[in-house]
Design a protein around this motif. Structure first.
Motif, PDB file in Angstrom:
ATOM      1  N   GLU A  72       0.716  -1.065   0.024  1.00 42.57           N
ATOM      2  CA  GLU A  72       0.148   0.099   0.031  1.00 42.57           C
ATOM      3  C   GLU A  72       0.637   1.294  -0.027  1.00 42.57           C
ATOM      4  O   GLU A  72       0.264   2.334  -0.498  1.00 42.57           O
ATOM      5  CB  GLU A  72      -0.899  -0.052   1.448  1.00 42.57           C
ATOM      6  CG  GLU A  72      -2.256  -0.682   1.079  1.00 42.57           C
ATOM      7  CD  GLU A  72      -2.957  -0.714  -0.105  1.00 42.57           C
ATOM      8  OE1 GLU A  72      -3.344   0.465  -0.516  1.00 42.57           O
ATOM      9  OE2 GLU A  72      -3.491  -1.592  -1.121  1.00 42.57           O
ATOM     10  N   LYS A  73       2.062   1.326   0.539  1.00 41.06           N
ATOM     11  CA  LYS A  73       3.055   2.248   0.519  1.00 41.06           C
ATOM     12  C   LYS A  73       3.690   2.482  -0.917  1.00 41.06           C
ATOM     13  O   LYS A  73       4.515   3.116  -1.103  1.00 41.06           O
ATOM     14  CB  LYS A  73       4.036   2.207   1.737  1.00 41.06           C
ATOM     15  CG  LYS A  73       3.658   2.497   2.886  1.00 41.06           C
ATOM     16  CD  LYS A  73       2.888   3.620   3.219  1.00 41.06           C
ATOM     17  CE  LYS A  73       4.024   4.825   3.337  1.00 41.06           C
ATOM     18  NZ  LYS A  73       3.441   6.090   3.963  1.00 41.06           N
ATOM     19  N   GLY A  74       3.463   1.420  -1.732  1.00 39.96           N
ATOM     20  CA  GLY A  74       4.487   1.184  -3.004  1.00 39.96           C
ATOM     21  C   GLY A  74       5.863   0.947  -2.569  1.00 39.96           C
ATOM     22  O   GLY A  74       6.705   1.529  -3.631  1.00 39.96           O
ATOM     23  N   VAL A  75       6.187   0.223  -1.769  1.00 41.94           N
ATOM     24  CA  VAL A  75       7.533  -0.221  -1.507  1.00 41.94           C
ATOM     25  C   VAL A  75       7.869  -1.400  -1.906  1.00 41.94           C
ATOM     26  O   VAL A  75       7.250  -2.386  -1.743  1.00 41.94           O
ATOM     27  CB  VAL A  75       7.957   0.030   0.078  1.00 41.94           C
ATOM     28  CG1 VAL A  75       9.183  -0.638   0.583  1.00 41.94           C
ATOM     29  CG2 VAL A  75       7.372   1.289   0.860  1.00 41.94           C
ATOM     30  N   ALA A  76       9.116  -1.485  -2.716  1.00 40.68           N
ATOM     31  CA  ALA A  76       9.761  -2.588  -3.358  1.00 40.68           C
ATOM     32  C   ALA A  76      10.478  -3.551  -1.999  1.00 40.68           C
ATOM     33  O   ALA A  76      11.016  -2.824  -1.133  1.00 40.68           O
ATOM     34  CB  ALA A  76      10.668  -2.610  -4.253  1.00 40.68           C
ATOM     35  N   TYR A  77      10.097  -4.713  -2.192  1.00 41.36           N
ATOM     36  CA  TYR A  77      10.731  -5.415  -0.792  1.00 41.36           C
ATOM     37  C   TYR A  77      10.958  -6.958  -1.452  1.00 41.36           C
ATOM     38  O   TYR A  77      10.383  -7.319  -2.394  1.00 41.36           O
ATOM     39  CB  TYR A  77       9.690  -5.731   0.374  1.00 41.36           C
ATOM     40  CG  TYR A  77       8.317  -6.364   0.028  1.00 41.36           C
ATOM     41  CD1 TYR A  77       8.310  -7.709   0.546  1.00 41.36           C
ATOM     42  CD2 TYR A  77       7.479  -5.773  -0.423  1.00 41.36           C
ATOM     43  CE1 TYR A  77       7.229  -8.342   0.305  1.00 41.36           C
ATOM     44  CE2 TYR A  77       6.248  -6.592  -0.877  1.00 41.36           C
ATOM     45  CZ  TYR A  77       6.257  -7.956  -0.454  1.00 41.36           C
ATOM     46  OH  TYR A  77       5.026  -8.674  -0.534  1.00 41.36           O
ATOM     47  N   ASN A  78      11.578  -7.696  -0.463  1.00 41.24           N
ATOM     48  CA  ASN A  78      11.869  -9.028  -0.648  1.00 41.24           C
ATOM     49  C   ASN A  78      11.141  -9.855   0.003  1.00 41.24           C
ATOM     50  O   ASN A  78      11.537  -9.573   1.515  1.00 41.24           O
ATOM     51  CB  ASN A  78      13.397  -9.378  -1.018  1.00 41.24           C
ATOM     52  CG  ASN A  78      13.930  -8.788  -2.355  1.00 41.24           C
ATOM     53  OD1 ASN A  78      13.393  -8.526  -3.420  1.00 41.24           O
ATOM     54  ND2 ASN A  78      15.195  -8.295  -2.021  1.00 41.24           N
TER      55      ASN A  78
END
Length: 221
Positions: A33-39
């Protein structure tokens, strides 16, 4: 999971956990929802081999999720989701005014204290997961959950009132906490019938299930 936003892998938060976990999914929903790329790095705390020592170094209590962002290490879902909201750009997931923020925290506490132990473990695990494994449900636990379920739904319906989201017109962490828990609970037929008695919760649930983040975080099994 990797969300392609153009960031280098080394810049992305590393989230440790399993996609079936309610609390891992809450953290993933917040990141998306924050638009954060993550693994998402898989950790199965129920594996026969036990919890890896490397994970115990991240989370001394052996739970999931745990988060690494550069040299910053964090565990506990409440801390992770608030950090994600405050550390990254994107739509705010916490209300700005004190009363609405207190209401959000109240709903999160309700989710942690009543929804998760009773509706997820007491109903879903006992009535759906255990029979799949050929195990008999704990009837005392089911009966206790049956008593809590209608109270929980009435409370949530009253707090939601005629709002679009649990704390007003904007999606907050309160919605993201409840979503994975309700998603498991509605698989139980008797809970689904109780849930259908609350029109406003049904409308809210349609909005939740329409979120891209909700669809993208469906457990693989």
């Amino acid at each position: 999971m990797t969300l392609p936003k153009g960031a280098a892998d080394t810049d992305r938060p590393q989230l440790y956990g399993a996609d079936y976990s309610v609390y891992v999914r809450i953290a993933r929903l917040a990141l998306l929802e924050k638009g954060v790329a993550y693994n998402l790095l898989p950790i199965d705390i129920f594996a026969e081999s036990g919890i890896p020592d490397s994970h115990l170094a991240r989370h001394p209590f052996g739970k999931i999720p745990a988060l690494e962002h550069g040299d910053f290490h964090l565990y506990e879902t409440g801390a992770i989701t608030r950090y994600v909201d405050e550390a990254f750009d994107g739509p705010a997931l916490q209300p700005a005014d004190a009363k609405s923020r207190a209401r959000m925290n109240q709903i999160i506490s309700i989710a942690d204290g009543y929804i998760y132990p009773h509706l997820v473990w007491g109903l879903y695990v006992e009535c759906i997961e255990k029979p799949k494994r050929g195990e008999a449900p704990d009837e005392d636990r089911v009966e206790s959950a049956r008593g809590v379920a209608p109270i929980s739904l009435t409370v949530l319906a009253d707090l939601l009132s005629e709002h679009r989201w649990m704390c007003g017109d904007r999606l907050t962490l309160a919605d993201l906490y409840l979503a994975p828990m309700i998603d498991y609970a509605v698989e139980v037929p008797e809970f689904r019938e109780m849930f259908a008695e609350h029109r406003n919760l049904g409308d809210w649930w349609q909005r939740v299930t329409a979120l891209d983040s909700f669809r993208d975080t469906q457990p693989s099994s």
